[in-house]
Write a protein that holds these residues in place. Structure first.
Motif, PDB file in Angstrom:
ATOM      1  N   ALA A 165       4.038  24.036  -6.313  1.00 38.18           N
ATOM      2  CA  ALA A 165       2.679  23.954  -5.762  1.00 38.18           C
ATOM      3  C   ALA A 165       2.672  23.139  -4.471  1.00 38.18           C
ATOM      4  N   GLY A 166       3.525  22.129  -4.393  1.00 33.84           N
ATOM      5  CA  GLY A 166       3.621  21.342  -3.163  1.00 33.84           C
ATOM      6  C   GLY A 166       4.088  22.192  -1.995  1.00 33.84           C
ATOM      7  N   ILE A 167       5.052  23.073  -2.233  1.00 27.64           N
ATOM      8  CA  ILE A 167       5.503  23.988  -1.179  1.00 27.64           C
ATOM      9  C   ILE A 167       4.358  24.915  -0.773  1.00 27.64           C
ATOM     10  N   ARG A 168       3.607  25.400  -1.749  1.00 24.47           N
ATOM     11  CA  ARG A 168       2.459  26.263  -1.440  1.00 24.47           C
ATOM     12  C   ARG A 168       1.431  25.529  -0.585  1.00 24.47           C
ATOM     13  N   PHE A 169       1.153  24.271  -0.939  1.00 25.07           N
ATOM     14  CA  PHE A 169       0.168  23.509  -0.177  1.00 25.07           C
ATOM     15  C   PHE A 169       0.674  23.169   1.222  1.00 25.07           C
ATOM     16  N   LEU A 170       1.987  22.954   1.373  1.00 27.53           N
ATOM     17  CA  LEU A 170       2.535  22.738   2.714  1.00 27.53           C
ATOM     18  C   LEU A 170       2.374  23.991   3.571  1.00 27.53           C
ATOM     19  N   LEU A 171       2.609  25.157   2.973  1.00 26.16           N
ATOM     20  CA  LEU A 171       2.403  26.411   3.711  1.00 26.16           C
ATOM     21  C   LEU A 171       0.931  26.603   4.070  1.00 26.16           C
ATOM     22  N   LEU A 172       0.044  26.241   3.158  1.00 28.59           N
ATOM     23  CA  LEU A 172      -1.387  26.341   3.470  1.00 28.59           C
ATOM     24  C   LEU A 172      -1.766  25.385   4.592  1.00 28.59           C
ATOM     25  N   ALA A 218      -6.325  29.737  -7.467  1.00 31.80           N
ATOM     26  CA  ALA A 218      -5.992  28.639  -6.560  1.00 31.80           C
ATOM     27  C   ALA A 218      -6.550  27.311  -7.087  1.00 31.80           C
ATOM     28  N   GLY A 219      -7.713  27.351  -7.684  1.00 35.46           N
ATOM     29  CA  GLY A 219      -8.289  26.137  -8.269  1.00 35.46           C
ATOM     30  C   GLY A 219      -7.511  25.656  -9.477  1.00 35.46           C
ATOM     31  N   LYS A 220      -7.053  26.610 -10.297  1.00 38.81           N
ATOM     32  CA  LYS A 220      -6.249  26.242 -11.470  1.00 38.81           C
ATOM     33  C   LYS A 220      -4.934  25.602 -11.046  1.00 38.81           C
ATOM     34  N   VAL A 240      -0.529  29.292   6.681  1.00 34.49           N
ATOM     35  CA  VAL A 240       0.162  30.488   6.193  1.00 34.49           C
ATOM     36  C   VAL A 240      -0.480  30.870   4.869  1.00 34.49           C
ATOM     37  N   GLY A 241      -1.055  32.051   4.798  1.00 32.10           N
ATOM     38  CA  GLY A 241      -1.654  32.539   3.558  1.00 32.10           C
ATOM     39  C   GLY A 241      -2.956  31.868   3.183  1.00 32.10           C
ATOM     40  N   VAL A 242      -3.797  31.595   4.161  1.00 28.39           N
ATOM     41  CA  VAL A 242      -5.056  30.923   3.861  1.00 28.39           C
ATOM     42  C   VAL A 242      -6.189  31.887   3.518  1.00 28.39           C
ATOM     43  N   ALA A 289      -4.677  33.766  -3.504  1.00 26.89           N
ATOM     44  CA  ALA A 289      -4.637  34.055  -4.944  1.00 26.89           C
ATOM     45  C   ALA A 289      -3.247  34.518  -5.369  1.00 26.89           C
ATOM     46  N   LYS A 290      -2.596  35.335  -4.532  1.00 26.93           N
ATOM     47  CA  LYS A 290      -1.248  35.800  -4.857  1.00 26.93           C
ATOM     48  C   LYS A 290      -0.252  34.651  -4.879  1.00 26.93           C
ATOM     49  N   SER A 291      -0.362  33.742  -3.921  1.00 21.39           N
ATOM     50  CA  SER A 291       0.576  32.617  -3.896  1.00 21.39           C
ATOM     51  C   SER A 291       0.319  31.671  -5.068  1.00 21.39           C
ATOM     52  N   ALA A 292      -0.928  31.530  -5.492  1.00 21.54           N
ATOM     53  CA  ALA A 292      -1.227  30.687  -6.646  1.00 21.54           C
ATOM     54  C   ALA A 292      -0.624  31.278  -7.921  1.00 21.54           C
TER      55      ALA A 292
END
Length: 136
Positions: free
Chosen positions: A92-99, A28-30, A103-105, A111-114
């Motif tokens: 990654a923007g879509i992932r961060f919007l879901l976070l 997630a950091g990467k 969702v998936g926090v 880690a899976k979504s990253a």
């Protein structure tokens, strides 16, 4: 008596310069760092992107000039990096919007979504790269 019950508090120290090479950043950091890098890349190369867009839509002559410019290998590599930057930033923007919507926090799904963001953006970049270099 109160001193005997007191527990030692954990001590957190900053990472030294020598420890940076051994530090293992989570996926997630990467993805977060690459999201920032891709955003900065897209911002800094915005004049080049706008120039390419202008050359492609102004006239038939400018489109021919645009096509000749894109026939060079170095420009294709720069364009491939821009394609990766856009696709990674988008995924990654879509992932961060879901976070942001909680969702998936939790740690395993984060880690899976990253990892999914990295795989999807690289696969899409490979597809567009094959098209860019004329493989199909």
């Amino acid at each position: 008596m109160a001193e005997a019950v007191k527990q030692a508090r954990p001590e957190f120290r900053n990472i030294g310069i020598g420890q940076l090479a051994r530090y293992r950043l989570p996926w997630a950091g990467k993805v977060s760092i690459l999201h920032r890098v891709s955003g900065a890349l897209l911002f800094l190369l915005l004049p080049f992107i706008l120039y390419l867009f202008e050359q492609s839509v102004t006239s038939e002559l400018s489109f021919a000039k645009f096509s000749a410019l894109l026939s060079g290998g170095f420009v294709k590599l720069v364009l491939l990096v821009l394609i990766w930057g856009y696709l990674h930033h988008f995924c990654a923007g879509i992932r961060f919007l879901l976070l942001d919507m909680h969702v998936g926090v939790d740690k395993p799904s984060s880690a899976k979504s990253a990892i999914a963001v990295l795989i999807v953006s690289l696969l899409l970049t490979a597809v567009f790269g094959l098209k860019l270099f004329g493989v199909f």
